[in-house]
Scaffold this motif. Structure first.
Motif, PDB file in Angstrom:
ATOM      1  N   SER A 156       0.392  -1.178  -0.501  1.00 35.30           N
ATOM      2  CA  SER A 156      -0.215  -0.219   0.247  1.00 35.30           C
ATOM      3  C   SER A 156       0.619   1.044   0.112  1.00 35.30           C
ATOM      4  O   SER A 156       0.555   2.060  -0.133  1.00 35.30           O
ATOM      5  N   TYR A 424      -9.757   3.029  -2.769  1.00 37.59           N
ATOM      6  CA  TYR A 424      -8.955   3.768  -1.953  1.00 37.59           C
ATOM      7  C   TYR A 424      -7.862   4.357  -3.238  1.00 37.59           C
ATOM      8  O   TYR A 424      -7.298   4.108  -4.591  1.00 37.59           O
ATOM      9  N   GLN A 425      -7.529   5.604  -2.533  1.00 39.23           N
ATOM     10  CA  GLN A 425      -6.177   6.510  -3.561  1.00 39.23           C
ATOM     11  C   GLN A 425      -5.035   5.339  -3.639  1.00 39.23           C
ATOM     12  O   GLN A 425      -3.878   5.484  -4.772  1.00 39.23           O
ATOM     13  N   ASN A 426      -4.880   4.706  -3.222  1.00 42.75           N
ATOM     14  CA  ASN A 426      -3.534   3.635  -2.687  1.00 42.75           C
ATOM     15  C   ASN A 426      -3.537   2.006  -3.994  1.00 42.75           C
ATOM     16  O   ASN A 426      -2.616   1.626  -3.696  1.00 42.75           O
ATOM     17  N   ASP A 428      -6.017   0.383  -3.128  1.00 41.33           N
ATOM     18  CA  ASP A 428      -6.361  -0.831  -2.471  1.00 41.33           C
ATOM     19  C   ASP A 428      -7.976  -1.065  -2.444  1.00 41.33           C
ATOM     20  O   ASP A 428      -8.760   0.275  -2.490  1.00 41.33           O
ATOM     21  N   ILE A 430     -12.390  -1.468  -0.864  1.00 44.27           N
ATOM     22  CA  ILE A 430     -12.727  -1.203  -0.063  1.00 44.27           C
ATOM     23  C   ILE A 430     -12.841  -3.236   0.544  1.00 44.27           C
ATOM     24  O   ILE A 430     -13.471  -3.666   0.006  1.00 44.27           O
ATOM     25  N   SER A 457     -16.773  -0.979   4.813  1.00 43.47           N
ATOM     26  CA  SER A 457     -17.132   0.546   4.123  1.00 43.47           C
ATOM     27  C   SER A 457     -18.050   0.746   5.480  1.00 43.47           C
ATOM     28  O   SER A 457     -19.041   1.617   5.106  1.00 43.47           O
TER      29      SER A 457
END
Length: 797
Positions: A156, A424-426, A428, A430, A457
């Protein structure tokens, strides 16, 4: 080393003319052409044991993985499904080029470079962009990468792996889920085991950090070498066995968290339970990480040891429509392949390849392919001037840069089989995990039952849902010390972990209303603890009733005592002129008998339900009546001392302590008590019978007067007189002190209405002591021995 796979020649323009692959040609690959070719790496083969290559001989023979073949064919199925859709990439055809990673880093890198550079006979050019489904070593070599099975938290890190994405949740989410699971069941004493690898170290470090906030203690955290030998295995089991025996009486079972990949390549998966069975280490509750939560191969050998195992598994797809038929109807002629399948009918046999009941990793592969497809679809639908790149430009879907595809991939949101897929922005996804429980069916077979889920979530307090009633348990709870119930507090054991403690009941007047409370809280003055000492209850109003036996007896005794006092007063009034009555200061005797009658009647004020005015009046009445009695005794004792001192030549003591001075001393002694009673506002203004300060102030002043009286009477006890009253006063004071000193501890320890009974008893006992010690001998002489009631007999020495 790996760059030597290709030898390229260049023309004068520095453009590459041709590349020749150097080395043995790999035949185990799948290829289908398309406008865009997606590369894939799958561990179709693996070595039976871990080994370090010497690069002098060929690696040992490998074993074929049916599961990996299913994953690989899921990728081809997803690409075929996308190519048949009219709503997704209608103008583009996807192709694939799949190679075997052999579950080995050097082999993976070699296969990767073949995918990136391409082979002339496959028609794959060097600049074709592929989405590799692989590991960290691969990610450092090519981009963008989408992994279907890599869960290490380390991936990540966008600084080190900026172009990495995955459809497998990061272990950071799994660790949070495990910590919540531990907290849900109240487990505080756990053992943590993992292989010596980045994967296990990151996961265990995160678990230890996350679980601290739930009060979880690690009995041990042990890492064993990836190539688990017998010595390392014995060392690991020694740790478990020693701690298990040491804390046998403190906790019931060990809960072990394992972070390692469990497949046939890792032989310790089989060795570990075998040695546990051989050592007879029973009663272990296993909590599995997703790496082996669904490793059903273990059940076949060790179902008796692993029954009740709980673990988080990758989200399972109920069904991928058409996949089962695709798997069992696959023929070599469908695609360009050379060695993967034969011509046998797969309907006739059961294999892990055709088993679609647990589509977890396969579902990740399916979503990974669709991620690339949706990113390409968004790229193809870009409108010039409104694009995401410089000056609103768009990328060409047939000739794009890797970073352009990565941009679309990270911003893609789509649905797969009804599930919303976003990232997500990285990179990964949810996180969502199934909580599974290994249960034994009546026939002894394994039943992998879903007993809950974890959804990252959702809000933290609702992220973990567990159906406790459906869980099959192997043993009891795992704690070093049982939880301290409400009504007690935690007492730490010196030199032991924080989870090992003793439970100490709350002290008198204190409560604790939660489990594992660090301290007990004192109840307010208006409340007191219940029997369990976990709740402060309003003090119940109890009063001593006339209808009760105790109340009736005390009432009768009070009336009888008052009647006796008044009877003696009548006798003294009738015989007031006799020498015996006159010699002992008849005026003070009359007052004392009247006040004693009042003291007896004061006891009646404490019987029955008190009204507001009575509640305010009875304590001052008690204090004032006894102050009058003791003040009279003090004056009588002073008279005795003054009388004998006045017989000395030249003494004028009686002149300074005549009748007026005697009345004044009684008034003064009583006035101080009256003032003190008026100052005790909690007694006068409010009905606060439990006011300790006010009550003990009143009683304390009576004690001071009694001490002065006792001291003076004791000094005058041997003065020459045939009937010296000081002797009787001394004896009466001793009885008075004996009663009230005994009363104090009994009064403090007696609850409710019986406190009032003790108080009344002390009033009656001390009043009878004064009455009989001082006046009974006089009445005896007056009534029964009248011949001795003369001046000569009284003054006789």
């Amino acid at each position: 080393m790996f760059l030597s796979f290709f030898r390229c020649t260049y023309g004068s323009s520095a453009a590459m003319d041709s590349c020749v692959f150097m080395g043995e040609e790999e035949i185990n690959s799948l290829y289908e052409d398309g406008d865009i070719v997606i590369g894939g790496l799958f561990p179709l083969h693996y070595s039976p044991v871990s080994f370090l290559p010497a690069y002098k001989t060929k690696p040992p023979p490998t074993i074929f993985s049916s599961r990996a073949l299913r994953w690989m064919q899921t990728m081809t199925f997803a690409i075929k499904e996308i190519n048949q859709r009219s709503d997704l990439l209608p103008q583009l055809k996807l192709g694939f080029h799949i190679r075997d990673s052999c579950d080995d880093i050097p082999v993976s890198l070699r296969a990767l470079l073949l995918l990136v550079n391409g082979l002339p006979d496959k028609g794959v050019e060097r600049n074709n962009n592929g989405s590799n489904l692989g590991c960290a070593a691969v990610q450092r070599t090519v981009s963008p990468v989408v992994s279907y099975f890599a869960s290490c938290t380390c991936l990540s890190d966008q600084k080190e792996f900026p172009t990495f994405m995955r459809t497998m949740p990061s272990d950071a989410f799994q660790v949070r889920a495990l910590a919540r699971l531990v907290s849900h069941f109240g487990w505080t004493w756990v053992g943590v085991i993992g292989a010596e690898s980045d994967y296990a170290r990151f996961a265990i470090q995160l678990f230890l950090q996350e679980s601290v906030q739930y009060g979880v203690c690690a009995a041990y955290a042990h890492f064993y070498p990836a190539g688990l030998n017998q010595q390392a295995l014995d060392e690991l089991l020694d740790v478990i066995q020693v701690l298990h025996r040491h804390y046998k009486f403190s906790f019931y079972v060990s809960y072990i968290y394992i972070f390692y990949t469990c497949n046939h390549k890792h032989q310790h998966c089989m060795k570990y339970p075998t040695i546990i069975r051989r050592r007879n280490i029973s009663g272990l509750q296993w909590i599995a990480s997703e790496a082996w939560a669904t490793a059903t191969a273990l059940w076949e050998e060790f179902g008796d040891l692993l029954t009740g195992t709980l673990g988080f598994a990758i989200r399972r797809a109920e069904e991928i429509p058409g996949l089962s038929q695709h798997l069992i109807s696959l023929r070599p002629s469908y695609i360009h392949q050379t060695a993967f399948l034969g011509t046998e009918n797969l309907n006739d046999v059961y294999s892990a390849y055709s088993d679609v009941t647990q589509l977890r990793v396969s579902y990740n592969v399916y979503k990974a392919v669709y991620l690339v497809a949706h990113a390409l679809h968004d790229m193809a639908n870009c409108q010039v001037g409104k694009g995401p790149f410089l000056n609103g430009t768009c990328a060409d879907p047939k000739n794009f840069k890797p970073w352009q595809l990565l941009h679309y991939m990270k911003h893609t949101n789509f649905s797969a089989l009804g599930e919303k897929v976003n990232f997500y922005q990285n990179g990964d996804p949810i996180a969502y995990y199934d909580l599974v429980n290994w249960q034994r069916r009546p026939d002894g077979s394994l039943d992998l039952v879903k007993v809950g889920f974890y959804d990252a979530s959702l809000p933290a307090e609702r992220s973990l849902v567990i159906n406790d009633s459906t869980i099959q348990w192997p043993a009891s709870r795992s704690v070093c010390s049982d939880n301290c119930p409400p009504g007690s507090r935690v007492a730490r054991r010196k030199g032991e972990p924080i989870c090992c403690f003793d439970c100490v009941p709350c002290a008198e007047g204190e409560v604790s209303n939660k489990t594992d409370s660090l301290e007990c809280l004192r109840c307010s003055q208006d409340t007191w603890p219940n029997k369990a000492r976990d709740l402060c209850l309003p003090k119940t109003i109890e009063y001593l009733s006339y209808h009760e036996l105790v109340g009736t007896v005390l009432c009768v005794i009070s009336v009888v005592g008052a009647c006796i006092s008044l009877s003696m007063l009548a006798i003294f009034l009738i015989y007031k002129d006799t020498p015996l009555v006159r010699a002992n200061n008849r005026e003070l005797s009359f007052l004392l008998l009247a006040f004693l009658a009042v003291c007896f009647l004061v006891g009646l004020l404490f019987i029955g339900e008190p009204s507001d005015w009575l509640c305010r009046f009875r304590y001052p009445a008690f204090g004032i009546s006894f102050a009058l009695c003791i003040s009279c005794l003090l004056a009588k004792t002073a008279v005795v001392l003054m009388a004998f001192r006045s017989t000395l030549p030249g003494s004028r003591a009686m002149k300074w302590f005549g009748p007026n001075q005697q009345r004044a001393s009684v008034f003064l002694g009583t006035a101080i008590q009256v003032k003190k009673s008026l100052c005790v506002a909690t007694i006068i203004i409010e009905c606060v019978t439990g006011s300790e300060v006010g009550f003990w102030c009143v009683l304390g002043y009576i004690g001071i007067l009694a001490c002065m009286c006792l001291l003076m009477a004791f000094l005058a006890r041997k003065l020459p007189d045939n009937f010296n009253e000081a002797k009787f006063i001394t004896f009466s004071m001793l009885i008075f002190f004996a009663v009230w000193i005994t009363f104090i501890p009994v009064y403090v320890s007696t609850p409710g209405k019986y406190t009032v009974a003790v108080h009344i008893f002390a009033i009656l006992a001390s009043s009878f002591g004064l009455l009989f010690c001082i006046f009974a001998p006089k009445c005896y002489i007056i009534i029964l021995k009248p011949g001795q009631n003369n001046k000569k007999n009284i003054m006789q020495r």
